[in-house]
Scaffold this active site. Structure first.
Site, mmCIF file in Angstrom:
data_model
loop_
_atom_site.group_PDB
_atom_site.id
_atom_site.type_symbol
_atom_site.label_atom_id
_atom_site.label_comp_id
_atom_site.label_asym_id
_atom_site.label_seq_id
_atom_site.Cartn_x
_atom_site.Cartn_y
_atom_site.Cartn_z
ATOM 1 C CB THR A 182 -0.912 -0.021 1.244
ATOM 2 O OG1 THR A 182 -1.818 -1.219 1.082
ATOM 3 C CG2 THR A 182 -1.648 1.166 1.473
ATOM 4 C CG ASP A 200 -1.846 -6.567 -2.422
ATOM 5 O OD1 ASP A 200 -2.475 -5.675 -2.270
ATOM 6 O OD2 ASP A 200 -1.463 -7.338 -1.570
ATOM 7 C CB SER A 242 -2.251 -10.609 -1.253
ATOM 8 O OG SER A 242 -2.609 -9.956 -0.065
ATOM 9 C CG ASP A 297 -2.570 -7.433 3.329
ATOM 10 O OD1 ASP A 297 -2.938 -6.754 4.146
ATOM 11 O OD2 ASP A 297 -3.226 -7.445 2.242
ATOM 12 C CB THR A 309 0.858 -11.245 14.917
ATOM 13 O OG1 THR A 309 1.715 -12.677 15.118
ATOM 14 C CG2 THR A 309 -0.635 -11.941 14.196
HETATM 15 N N1 ASN Z 1 -2.651 -5.149 0.394
HETATM 16 C C1 ASN Z 1 -1.643 -4.658 1.178
HETATM 17 C C2 ASN Z 1 -0.369 -5.585 0.816
HETATM 18 O O1 ASN Z 1 -0.034 -6.242 1.795
HETATM 19 C C3 ASN Z 1 -1.816 -3.926 2.319
HETATM 20 C C4 ASN Z 1 -0.729 -3.032 2.931
HETATM 21 O O2 ASN Z 1 0.332 -2.760 2.551
HETATM 22 N N2 ASN Z 1 -1.079 -2.141 3.907
HETATM 23 O O3 ASN Z 1 0.351 -5.121 -0.217
#
Ligand code: ASN
Length: 341
Positions: free
Chosen positions: A13, A57, A59, A90, A165
């Protein structure tokens, strides 16, 4: 001499912008990220940046990317005093835990950070997270780095990475380290809790980078009502070498014969089963309750107070180093990078 810091941008993000067609957040390039923080020029250190060709991202993170991060650090280890890895929140605890195992004899800071809001957002948490991470990575004492381990900095706290975590999808305080205190706290001053840091090595051994992470592993969280079919289908996965079992409370599990027999057979067939608690804090104490006595007899590996994220990283690392048989249990139950008691 000014500290030299390498920023490694993997995505997340922190560097995202809104796609106005779909409304979804997408990663954008590193130059734009840095252009959004002119304050970086005011820091008293030399900062260089490097980015994944296609930022992701988190994920989409996996062990191949972990190897890329480890490779970048290895290639630039001598030339820089510290490293800041910009990463999505994440899966940041998984990646940062993984890197803590992959980088053996680490003598320099590797600080993971990210943010909950993109850097271009007016109320962003990205600037503070990034700027303080760089400052921590640049800290020196008697000519050597203050931090010699993998840390995770978020919302005014530096934690030992493999103790963290992600606990909140919305709050700026997105991470917790329930079984280990923060290493550094940021307020008017940067308060370094030296007693909690991994001990500075008097004579540094050369960095050893382990790039093989074996992902023939699974993570299973127990729940009341779990049936035999679910358990046996996990245990029968082809090539499965290790299972991290998230049990209840202090490492407790149901006492049904089918459950315990299935675990016993799997262990006899060479599967490593690690008992970790699904509680966010506290530790496994097998034998404390009747519901964990048999698990102890079956020789489940004691995950003690390790997080599931660090347990997954540690099994992949140990399998990658080809540790086998009884030694696997002994080494898993030993703290290698401060990840457990
Ligand atoms: N979906 C984002 C990621 O993990 C969430 C974040 O960075 N706050 O890349």
């Amino acid at each position: 001499m000014k500290s030299k810091i390498l920023l490694i941008y993997t995505g997340g993000t922190i560097g995202m912008v809104k796609d106005y067609d779909t409304g979804a957040l997408k990663a954008f390039n590193f130059e734009e990220l840095v252009n959004n923080i002119p304050e970086l020029n005011q820091l008293d250190c030399d900062i260089q940046g490097m980015s994944f060709d296609t930022p992701i991202d988190s994920s989409n993170m996996n062990p191949v990317y972990w190897r890329d991060i480890a490779q970048i650090i290895e290639d630039n280890y001598e030339a820089f005093d510290g490293f800041v890895v910009l990463h999505g929140s994440d899966t940041m605890s998984y990646s940062a835990s993984a890197l803590s195992f992959m980088l053996e004899n680490l003598g320099k800071p590797v600080i993971f950070t990210g943010s909950q809001l993109p850097i271009g957002d007016l109320r962003t948490d990205a600037k503070e997270n990034l700027i303080t991470s760089i400052q921590i990575a640049a800290l020196k004492k008697k000519g050597g780095p203050v931090v010699q381990e993998v840390g995770l900095y978020f919302e005014y706290k530096l934690y030992r990475a493999n103790r963290t975590t992600k606990i909140n999808a919305e709050h700026f305080e997105a991470f917790a380290s329930l079984n280990y205190p923060p290493l550094v706290e940021s307020g008017v001053h940067l308060k370094v809790h030296e007693t909690y840091l991994l001990k500075r090595q008097a004579k540094l051994k050369p960095l050893q980078v382990h790039k093989k992470m074996d992902n023939n592993v699974a993570l299973l969280k127990l729940f009341p009502g779990i049936n035999k079919e679910v358990l046996t289908s996990v245990l029968n996965i082809t090539n499965l070498k290790a299972l991290v079992l998230e049990t209840y409370g202090a490492g407790n599990a149901p006492m049904d014969e089918w459950f315990l027999d299935s675990l016993e057979n799997a262990i006899k067939n060479g599967l490593h089963i690690i008992n970790v608690t699904q509680c966010s804090g506290g530790a496994v104490a097998m034998g404390h309750y009747e519901t964990s006595e048999r698990l102890k007899e079956l020789q489940l590996i004691n995950g003690k107070d390790i997080t599931s994220e660090a347990a997954m990283a540690k099994v992949m690392y140990l399998l990658g180093t080809k540790v086998s048989g009884k030694l696997f249990k002994t080494i898993f139950e030993t703290s290698l990078r401060g990840e457990m008691v």
